[in-house]
Design an enzyme around this catalytic site. Structure first.
Site, PDB file in Angstrom:
ATOM      1  N   TYR A  72      12.868  -3.883  -5.930  1.00 43.28           N
ATOM      2  CA  TYR A  72      11.761  -3.886  -6.897  1.00 43.28           C
ATOM      3  C   TYR A  72      10.650  -2.882  -6.618  1.00 43.28           C
ATOM      4  O   TYR A  72      10.169  -2.212  -7.518  1.00 43.28           O
ATOM      5  CB  TYR A  72      11.132  -5.291  -6.958  1.00 43.28           C
ATOM      6  N   CYS A  94       0.832  -1.203   0.000  1.00 40.59           N
ATOM      7  CA  CYS A  94       0.000   0.000   0.000  1.00 40.59           C
ATOM      8  C   CYS A  94       0.863   1.247   0.000  1.00 40.59           C
ATOM      9  O   CYS A  94       2.058   1.188   0.232  1.00 40.59           O
ATOM     10  CB  CYS A  94      -0.876   0.044   1.258  1.00 40.59           C
ATOM     11  N   GLY A 141      -0.170   0.583  -5.139  1.00 42.88           N
ATOM     12  CA  GLY A 141      -1.511   0.049  -4.939  1.00 42.88           C
ATOM     13  C   GLY A 141      -2.474   0.578  -5.965  1.00 42.88           C
ATOM     14  O   GLY A 141      -2.550   1.795  -6.167  1.00 42.88           O
ATOM     15  N   ASN A 156       0.256   0.921   5.786  1.00 34.30           N
ATOM     16  CA  ASN A 156       1.003   0.067   4.874  1.00 34.30           C
ATOM     17  C   ASN A 156       1.718  -0.971   5.723  1.00 34.30           C
ATOM     18  O   ASN A 156       2.525  -0.618   6.576  1.00 34.30           O
ATOM     19  CB  ASN A 156       2.021   0.907   4.089  1.00 34.30           C
ATOM     20  N   GLY A 157       1.410  -2.231   5.492  1.00 39.88           N
ATOM     21  CA  GLY A 157       2.057  -3.299   6.251  1.00 39.88           C
ATOM     22  C   GLY A 157       1.079  -4.408   6.551  1.00 39.88           C
ATOM     23  O   GLY A 157       0.046  -4.529   5.889  1.00 39.88           O
TER      24      GLY A 157
HETATM   25  P1  AMP Z   1       6.697 -14.304 -12.379  1.00 40.58           P
HETATM   26  O1  AMP Z   1       8.042 -14.928 -12.191  1.00 40.58           O
HETATM   27  O2  AMP Z   1       6.034 -14.650 -13.639  1.00 40.58           O
HETATM   28  O3  AMP Z   1       5.784 -14.604 -11.218  1.00 40.58           O
HETATM   29  O4  AMP Z   1       6.872 -12.731 -12.374  1.00 40.58           O
HETATM   30  C1  AMP Z   1       8.096 -12.116 -12.246  1.00 40.58           C
HETATM   31  C2  AMP Z   1       7.927 -10.622 -12.457  1.00 40.58           C
HETATM   32  O5  AMP Z   1       7.084 -10.075 -11.424  1.00 40.58           O
HETATM   33  C3  AMP Z   1       9.248  -9.880 -12.390  1.00 40.58           C
HETATM   34  O6  AMP Z   1       9.345  -9.105 -13.580  1.00 40.58           O
HETATM   35  C4  AMP Z   1       9.159  -8.967 -11.186  1.00 40.58           C
HETATM   36  O7  AMP Z   1       9.628  -7.675 -11.491  1.00 40.58           O
HETATM   37  C5  AMP Z   1       7.683  -8.905 -10.858  1.00 40.58           C
HETATM   38  N1  AMP Z   1       7.425  -8.941  -9.404  1.00 40.58           N
HETATM   39  C6  AMP Z   1       8.226  -9.329  -8.410  1.00 40.58           C
HETATM   40  N2  AMP Z   1       7.612  -9.228  -7.209  1.00 40.58           N
HETATM   41  C7  AMP Z   1       6.380  -8.758  -7.430  1.00 40.58           C
HETATM   42  C8  AMP Z   1       5.249  -8.412  -6.593  1.00 40.58           C
HETATM   43  N3  AMP Z   1       5.313  -8.565  -5.268  1.00 40.58           N
HETATM   44  N4  AMP Z   1       4.136  -7.942  -7.193  1.00 40.58           N
HETATM   45  C9  AMP Z   1       4.083  -7.813  -8.524  1.00 40.58           C
HETATM   46  N5  AMP Z   1       5.087  -8.113  -9.375  1.00 40.58           N
HETATM   47  C10 AMP Z   1       6.236  -8.579  -8.848  1.00 40.58           C
END
Ligand code: AMP
Length: 475
Positions: free
Chosen positions: A254, A9, A35, A109-110
């Site tokens: 990320y 969030c 979010g 957030n948390g």
């Molecule tokens: P996948 O391995 O298909 O599940 O997706 C990997 C991709 O999801 C990578 O490009 C990451 O940048 C992205 N990613 C990593 N963690 C998250 C997250 N918590 N929420 C959404 N996307 C993510």
């Protein structure tokens, strides 16, 4: 009782500004990446709290007339993210409840891990809940606290909740920002310098908010710190014993925006260093380095710089992908990824390609991207990931799937390479995460890569029970 406990969030608060709600709106806009499910603002006109919450993106939720209606010199806001579980307007924040001295609103957030047991106790003594979100527990604890002043009530409530929280509260006259004792999630303070009058204050998840609204960066809210903003300015309280922090390293890898400064460092510079280190650790001869946009871009720049292999853009992203596209009846290969990313034959034809991304979660995106790169002519595809294998779920506020669904939890690196169809695959080492900090790993949570949870979770995370203070000495 609660629908889910993994929530990413955004929180924003502005105190003492003539256009408080508008500033919060802009802040939420800058934090849309944290979010996308719902958005809300609560403002104070000095007498009452005014609230608007709605499902959808910030730009769709707030129109001019709605912002105009959110009058007053203080406001807080929230963007909620949810990939599964209940998507319900009742869970949209900020939450507002009445207590003895008037209304109080909160943005969180948390993830609180003892929320179920607290909710049960509160309901038994008469609290009526409006939502299935764990955050509502906090405001009920404040409302039912035996303490006299607002600040004491907040501190009392925070002593009873366990887990991760970056919070902003609002009453008719006061704004309070608080961060859990281990500082899992980011939270920063900014200031608008008063011209002859009082300063106005900002609390927000990330510093990119300050750049947009032209406020100056003051500092991080420290782990375990409670900041009270009132007519008298900003007052700092430290009601918790000092502990080694467990700041989420995945924010830097990320989640946060690259133009933000998180935990006192530039996210962009950090990600570039991850890419450089990745090149030092797992160099391979290739013709181009290409990022998976947007998350892989800074690390790919670092990788290219370090390896001397030219950077080129082989994947182009559509930034306007909503959730509501109509799927074709006819089968289209890799449709899910193609709607978001397209591979360029002009760049890829006959080339040996290093593809850089920040992480692999389930592996399905990487698999489709690699297939797409080969179909567009790539001769070899070498995948480089700027973090270690994601082996364990997060209990502290990042949305990750269960162990079974995390590909690195059930497969070796070579097994993953074979699943995604790469010629080679390499991840960054755990040590590599900390070269930017000259090897100093103290003060960060990297449980998603190590399963070394700074606060412990029982029974595989089904009911996370964090033993907050016992665990602090482990790091
Ligand atoms: P996948 O391995 O298909 O599940 O997706 C990997 C991709 O999801 C990578 O490009 C990451 O940048 C992205 N990613 C990593 N963690 C998250 C997250 N918590 N929420 C959404 N996307 C993510």
């Amino acid at each position: 009782m609660f629908d889910k406990f993994h929530e990413e969030c955004a929180v924003v608060g502005v105190h003492g500004h003539p256009e408080a709600a508008n500033m919060v709106y802009l802040g939420l806009y800058a934090l849309q990446h944290r979010g996308q499910e719902s958005s809300g603002i609560v403002s104070s006109d000095g007498d009452v709290l005014i609230s608007h919450r709605q499902m959808g993106l910030v730009a769709d939720v707030f129109k001019e007339d709605i912002i105009k209606n959110l009058q007053g010199a203080s406001a807080i806001g929230h963007n909620r993210y949810s990939t599964s579980g209940q998507t319900d307007i009742k869970n949209a924040q900020p939450f507002v409840v009445e207590y003895a001295d008037g209304p109080i609103a909160v943005s969180h957030n948390g993830n609180l891990v003892n929320a179920n047991e607290l909710r049960q106790q509160l309901e038994e003594s008469g609290s009526i809940f409006q939502s299935t979100s764990d955050t509502e527990v906090i405001v009920h604890l404040i409302a039912t606290s035996k303490e006299k002043t607002l600040t004491d009530r907040v501190v009392d409530a925070l002593h009873r909740v366990k887990g991760s929280y970056s919070l902003v509260f609002l009453t008719t006259h006061t704004m309070i920002a608080a961060r859990d004792p281990l500082g899992f999630r980011p939270l920063i303070v900014g200031r608008f310098r008063g011209e002859g009058e009082r300063d106005a204050w900002v609390a927000a998840s990330e510093t990119c908010v300050l750049d947009l609204i032209e406020a100056e960066y003051v500092r991080e809210v420290e782990p375990g710190e409670v900041l009270v903003f009132s007519r008298g300015g900003m007052e700092s309280l430290k009601p918790f014993p000092e502990a080694t922090p467990a700041r989420c390293i995945f924010e830097s890898i990320y989640f946060a925006r690259p133009d933000s400064n998180v935990y006192g460092h530039s996210v962009y510079q950090y990600r570039k260093e991850l890419g450089r280190q990745l090149a030092r650790e797992s160099h391979i001869d290739a013709d181009i380095v290409t990022p998976v946009p947007d998350s892989g871009v800074p690390a790919a720049i670092g990788y290219a710089e370090q390896s001397g292999i030219p950077l080129d853009l082989a994947l182009i992203r559509n930034h306007y992908v909503g959730r509501t596209f109509i799927e074709p009846q006819q089968h289209i290969r890799n449709f899910g990824v193609k709607i978001k990313l397209n591979a360029m034959r002009e760049v890829l034809q006959g080339k040996r390609v290093v593809v850089v991304d920040d992480s692999i979660v389930r592996g399905t995106t990487s698999q489709k991207i690699i297939r797409m790169l080969r179909e567009a002519g790539a001769a070899e595809v070498h995948v480089r990931i700027s973090s270690p294998p994601t082996i364990s779920p997060c209990y502290y506020g990042i949305d990750t799937p269960t162990h079974k669904e995390l590909i690195a939890s059930v497969h070796s690196v070579d097994g993953i390479r074979s699943f995604i169809g790469a010629d080679s695959l390499a991840y960054l080492s755990r040590e590599g995460l900390y070269t930017f900090f000259k090897g100093n790993d103290a003060g960060y949570c990297d449980a998603c890569f190590t399963a070394n949870y700074p606060v412990l979770a029982d029974d595989n995370g089904k009911t996370p029970q964090l033993h907050l203070f016992e665990a602090v000495s482990r790091r």
